[in-house]
Scaffold this motif. Structure first.
Motif, mmCIF file in Angstrom:
data_model
loop_
_atom_site.group_PDB
_atom_site.id
_atom_site.type_symbol
_atom_site.label_atom_id
_atom_site.label_comp_id
_atom_site.label_asym_id
_atom_site.label_seq_id
_atom_site.Cartn_x
_atom_site.Cartn_y
_atom_site.Cartn_z
ATOM 1 N N UNK A 126 -4.724 -33.051 -166.311
ATOM 2 C CA UNK A 126 -4.314 -31.801 -165.663
ATOM 3 C C UNK A 126 -5.075 -31.547 -164.377
ATOM 4 N N UNK A 127 -6.376 -31.878 -164.375
ATOM 5 C CA UNK A 127 -7.216 -31.517 -163.242
ATOM 6 C C UNK A 127 -7.695 -32.708 -162.424
ATOM 7 N N UNK A 128 -7.283 -33.904 -162.777
ATOM 8 C CA UNK A 128 -7.623 -35.065 -161.972
ATOM 9 C C UNK A 128 -9.069 -35.484 -162.046
ATOM 10 N N UNK A 170 -8.261 -19.740 -155.463
ATOM 11 C CA UNK A 170 -7.368 -19.166 -156.476
ATOM 12 C C UNK A 170 -8.182 -19.092 -157.759
ATOM 13 N N UNK A 171 -8.540 -17.877 -158.154
ATOM 14 C CA UNK A 171 -9.488 -17.734 -159.261
ATOM 15 C C UNK A 171 -8.768 -17.635 -160.599
ATOM 16 N N UNK A 210 -7.142 -27.845 -154.835
ATOM 17 C CA UNK A 210 -7.906 -28.756 -155.690
ATOM 18 C C UNK A 210 -8.584 -27.998 -156.822
ATOM 19 N N UNK A 211 -8.455 -28.486 -158.051
ATOM 20 C CA UNK A 211 -9.093 -27.816 -159.180
ATOM 21 C C UNK A 211 -10.612 -27.852 -159.058
ATOM 22 N N UNK A 212 -11.250 -26.738 -159.355
ATOM 23 C CA UNK A 212 -12.703 -26.729 -159.383
ATOM 24 C C UNK A 212 -13.186 -27.633 -160.516
ATOM 25 N N UNK A 213 -14.269 -28.315 -160.252
ATOM 26 C CA UNK A 213 -14.774 -29.307 -161.195
ATOM 27 C C UNK A 213 -14.305 -30.710 -160.897
#
Length: 379
Positions: free
Chosen positions: A42-44, A285-286, A163-166
């Motif tokens: 999901x988050x790469x 985007x939180x 981009x997803x955080x982490x």
């Protein structure tokens, strides 16, 4: 009215029973693998490893970077102790950075002046699930050949631009503590985004052994090959977490509705300068993890928390600055980190959890309006 209430989405107990039937409770079973694949797909994230806590994930990051006594690591002072402890345990000297003028996140513009030849890493904390300016962070790290660790404990399903955080820093740590958006009671996850750390991370995760590779048939012997510790989460925690991850969209939709309800209803008070509302930069985007207000004075915050308490509503402040802590004060270089200290003295968090009803929120909002209608008598 509690500040937080752990949420049971529906399948947690059934999945725990399934883990019992599977006969695999000690970790790295089917549920662990499902949770890890969720983050990878999901988050790469290049490689995800479920851990006993977000703290454990940060400690693994410090081990992977081979932090040694005398190394310097830059972190925000407005954060939880785990962010610093992971590196102090390896002998590092922690160099604290201040917050932004309009947000508790680390002030990226101050970082370059803190870098010395001994600096090894930058740690950024995405407070309330709101992204730090990761493009600026990564550019600075590349210029000085530093590693970046994202403390994404509060930031599941949050984004920097697209981009997803982490997934941006070399390493990242998530938390599934019962106060987070999705929970395992206690639990965390290490995200490895730099391929050079991937193989060793699994060894550290498995108590310094090549156990995981052995059970995959990749090595003939199962033996001690490096340092490590007991960082694997139990399958029981993983089973609970998997039920939560399956319901992430529903959990997030509910939190968004609650967060926006607070924000809309409190705009008139903010416009009257009663307090400041949370700021979310255009690049972020939180994930609606925390709703807070920033009071005008420490005395007013104290009075507000007390007033809410008299109405049986639990509101709480948050981090106390680490550079002023009893443990680290004498080790700090003496800089006054005034913005972080301001948030430590002025920020108050309101109840926000899945089962918080609209009626509950309306009562909280009404009490806030009542408090400021009576001001300055309350403070």
């Amino acid at each position: 009215m509690p500040f937080n209430k752990p949420y049971l989405s529906g399948q947690e107990l059934a999945y725990i029973q399934q883990a019992l039937r599977n006969g695999k409770l000690s970790g790295n079973g089917w549920f662990t693998q499902q949770c890890q694949q969720f983050f990878e797909q999901r988050y790469g994230v290049r490689k995800a490893l479920l851990t006993t806590s977000g703290t454990a994930a940060l400690e693994m990051a410090a081990l992977l970077l081979d932090i040694q006594p005398g190394d310097e690591v830059i972190i925000p002072t407005f954060t939880f102790t785990s962010t610093a402890n992971a590196f102090v345990l390896r002998g590092a000297h922690v160099v604290f950075a201040d917050s932004l003028p309009d947000h508790p996140n680390i002030d990226i513009t101050q970082l370059e002046q803190l870098i010395t030849p001994r600096t090894r890493a930058l740690v950024v904390v995405h407070y309330a699930g709101v992204a730090c300016d990761m493009a600026a962070v990564m550019q600075l790290a590349q210029r000085y050949n530093l590693f970046v660790i994202e403390d994404a404990a509060q930031a599941i399903d949050s984004y920097y631009q697209q981009r997803p955080l982490g997934s941006i820093g070399h390493l990242a740590a998530f938390s599934f503590h019962e106060t987070k958006n999705v929970i395992a009671g206690e639990g965390g996850l290490l995200a490895i985004n730099d391929e050079q750390f991937q193989a060793r991370a699994e060894i550290i995760w498995e108590k310094g052994t090549n156990r995981a590779a052995y059970f995959r048939g990749e090595t003939a012997r199962y033996q001690w090959v490096d340092v490590g510790s007991s960082y694997l989460a139990s399958e029981l925690n993983a089973a609970y977490l998997w039920a939560q991850l399956e319901n992430l969209a529903f959990i997030q939709a509910q939190r968004q509705q609650q967060w926006e309800q607070y924000y809309t209803a409190l705009v008139p008070l903010a416009a009257a300068n009663a307090f400041a509302l949370p700021m979310v930069p255009a690049y972020a985007r939180h994930n609606w993890h925390i709703f807070y207000v920033v009071c005008r004075t420490l005395e007013e915050r104290t009075a507000l928390i007390k007033y809410l308490g008299t109405h049986r509503i639990l509101a709480v402040f948050h981090y106390q600055t680490l550079h002023n802590s009893p443990f680290y004060y004498a080790r700090h270089d003496g800089r006054a980190l005034t913005r972080a200290s301001f948030y430590a003295d002025h920020l108050v968090r309101l109840p926000l959890f899945y089962e918080l009803t609209l009626a509950d929120q309306q009562r909280i909002i009404a009490v806030l309006h009542e408090f400021y209608a009576l001001a300055p008598n309350n403070s």
